[in-house]
Design a protein around this motif. Structure first.
Motif, mmCIF file in Angstrom:
data_model
loop_
_atom_site.group_PDB
_atom_site.id
_atom_site.type_symbol
_atom_site.label_atom_id
_atom_site.label_comp_id
_atom_site.label_asym_id
_atom_site.label_seq_id
_atom_site.Cartn_x
_atom_site.Cartn_y
_atom_site.Cartn_z
ATOM 1 N N LEU A 40 0.825 -1.201 0.000
ATOM 2 C CA LEU A 40 0.000 0.000 0.000
ATOM 3 C C LEU A 40 0.863 1.257 0.000
ATOM 4 O O LEU A 40 0.584 2.213 -0.721
ATOM 5 N N LYS A 41 1.941 1.249 0.762
ATOM 6 C CA LYS A 41 2.857 2.396 0.789
ATOM 7 C C LYS A 41 3.505 2.602 -0.577
ATOM 8 O O LYS A 41 3.622 3.725 -1.049
ATOM 9 N N ILE A 42 3.903 1.501 -1.205
ATOM 10 C CA ILE A 42 4.509 1.602 -2.536
ATOM 11 C C ILE A 42 3.493 2.146 -3.535
ATOM 12 O O ILE A 42 3.810 3.007 -4.358
ATOM 13 N N LEU A 43 2.271 1.662 -3.461
ATOM 14 C CA LEU A 43 1.221 2.129 -4.363
ATOM 15 C C LEU A 43 0.953 3.623 -4.182
ATOM 16 O O LEU A 43 0.833 4.363 -5.163
ATOM 17 N N ILE A 44 0.890 4.063 -2.946
ATOM 18 C CA ILE A 44 0.662 5.489 -2.673
ATOM 19 C C ILE A 44 1.832 6.318 -3.187
ATOM 20 O O ILE A 44 1.638 7.368 -3.804
ATOM 21 N N LEU A 56 4.068 10.057 -7.199
ATOM 22 C CA LEU A 56 5.097 10.378 -8.177
ATOM 23 C C LEU A 56 4.511 10.584 -9.568
ATOM 24 O O LEU A 56 4.906 11.495 -10.291
ATOM 25 N N ILE A 57 3.570 9.741 -9.936
ATOM 26 C CA ILE A 57 2.937 9.894 -11.248
ATOM 27 C C ILE A 57 2.183 11.208 -11.328
ATOM 28 O O ILE A 57 2.265 11.926 -12.318
ATOM 29 N N SER A 58 1.468 11.556 -10.280
ATOM 30 C CA SER A 58 0.665 12.770 -10.325
ATOM 31 C C SER A 58 1.528 14.025 -10.312
ATOM 32 O O SER A 58 1.156 15.043 -10.858
ATOM 33 N N VAL A 59 2.724 13.977 -9.712
ATOM 34 C CA VAL A 59 3.563 15.175 -9.653
ATOM 35 C C VAL A 59 4.557 15.210 -10.803
ATOM 36 O O VAL A 59 5.033 16.279 -11.152
ATOM 37 N N SER A 60 4.853 14.063 -11.400
ATOM 38 C CA SER A 60 5.875 14.022 -12.440
ATOM 39 C C SER A 60 5.494 14.852 -13.654
ATOM 40 O O SER A 60 6.343 15.459 -14.278
ATOM 41 N N GLY A 105 -7.234 10.199 -14.687
ATOM 42 C CA GLY A 105 -8.037 8.991 -14.843
ATOM 43 C C GLY A 105 -7.204 7.727 -14.723
ATOM 44 O O GLY A 105 -7.629 6.744 -14.118
ATOM 45 N N ALA A 106 -5.983 7.752 -15.280
ATOM 46 C CA ALA A 106 -5.108 6.584 -15.188
ATOM 47 C C ALA A 106 -4.712 6.310 -13.737
ATOM 48 O O ALA A 106 -4.733 5.163 -13.286
ATOM 49 N N VAL A 107 -4.365 7.361 -13.008
ATOM 50 C CA VAL A 107 -3.974 7.179 -11.603
ATOM 51 C C VAL A 107 -5.154 6.679 -10.774
ATOM 52 O O VAL A 107 -5.034 5.719 -10.009
ATOM 53 N N LEU A 108 -6.306 7.303 -10.946
ATOM 54 C CA LEU A 108 -7.478 6.877 -10.180
ATOM 55 C C LEU A 108 -7.918 5.464 -10.554
ATOM 56 O O LEU A 108 -8.261 4.659 -9.685
ATOM 57 N N GLY A 109 -7.905 5.166 -11.833
ATOM 58 C CA GLY A 109 -8.309 3.835 -12.279
ATOM 59 C C GLY A 109 -7.357 2.759 -11.781
ATOM 60 O O GLY A 109 -7.780 1.709 -11.289
ATOM 61 N N GLY A 110 -6.056 3.009 -11.913
ATOM 62 C CA GLY A 110 -5.067 2.044 -11.442
ATOM 63 C C GLY A 110 -5.130 1.841 -9.938
ATOM 64 O O GLY A 110 -5.052 0.716 -9.435
ATOM 65 N N ILE A 155 -4.840 -2.583 -16.108
ATOM 66 C CA ILE A 155 -6.187 -2.560 -16.691
ATOM 67 C C ILE A 155 -6.960 -1.350 -16.181
ATOM 68 O O ILE A 155 -7.600 -0.629 -16.953
ATOM 69 N N GLY A 156 -6.870 -1.099 -14.880
ATOM 70 C CA GLY A 156 -7.551 0.059 -14.300
ATOM 71 C C GLY A 156 -7.012 1.372 -14.825
ATOM 72 O O GLY A 156 -7.765 2.302 -15.090
ATOM 73 N N ALA A 157 -5.693 1.449 -15.012
ATOM 74 C CA ALA A 157 -5.087 2.675 -15.529
ATOM 75 C C ALA A 157 -5.556 2.953 -16.953
ATOM 76 O O ALA A 157 -5.913 4.080 -17.299
#
Length: 169
Positions: free
Chosen positions: A6-10, A15-19, A29-34, A58-60
């Motif tokens: 869970l920590k790794i996922l967060i 990182l994806i959202s700030v990168s 949508g990709a971050v929320l879906g994944g 798949i979620g992403a």
């Protein structure tokens, strides 16, 4: 193990959202879906890291696709097309997505020039229900906006609402 994952996922989500400092709806949508599908797989007891990774991918893809092909994009495209092709007299156009039931209208009331810049007074209404397959996300947006859109010399339209906050189209 679950806390570590869970920590790794967060961390990865952050990182994806700030990168990409200019994250668009597809990125969100990709971050929320994944994140949602990964959480769902873990909650269902999936322990295989490859299966969890597949859930995330798949979620992403699903989240990015849903956000990219949004009816907000349809409304914005019809809005700009109407501004570009509308006569200098009041005119009206609408759109309807038969797959989602969402719709919108654009009504221009007056066009005029401020020096070399063409401006148009408008009224735009949207009736969009977000159909998210993600847990707890989705709402109804029914809104009517009155404003002025001005076409800059480069052809880009800039909207002004109420107190003159410019929003590019």
């Amino acid at each position: 193990m679950l806390k570590r994952n869970l920590k790794i996922l967060i961390l990865i989500s952050c990182l994806i959202s700030v990168s990409a400092c200019q994250a668009n709806r597809s990125h969100i949508g990709a971050v929320l879906g994944g994140t949602t599908t990964t959480g769902s797989c873990v909650a269902m007891g999936v322990n295989d890291p490859y299966a969890i990774g597949a859930c995330a991918m798949i979620g992403a893809f699903a989240g990015a696709n849903i956000m990219y092909k949004s009816d907000y994009d349809v409304h914005n495209a019809v809005f700009v097309d109407h501004l570009n092709t509308a006569p200098n007299t009041p005119s009206y156009t609408n759109w309807f997505n038969s797959k989602t039931g969402n719709n919108g209208t654009i009504k221009t009331t007056k066009s005029y020039h401020k020096g070399p810049i063409k401006c148009t007074d408008y009224e735009a209404s949207v009736n969009i229900t977000n159909n998210w397959p993600l847990i707890g996300i989705g709402d109804v947006n029914r809104d009517t906006i009155f404003g002025v859109a001005c076409q800059m010399p480069d052809g880009q339209w800039v909207e002004y609402y109420g107190k003159g906050n410019g929003v590019s189209k």
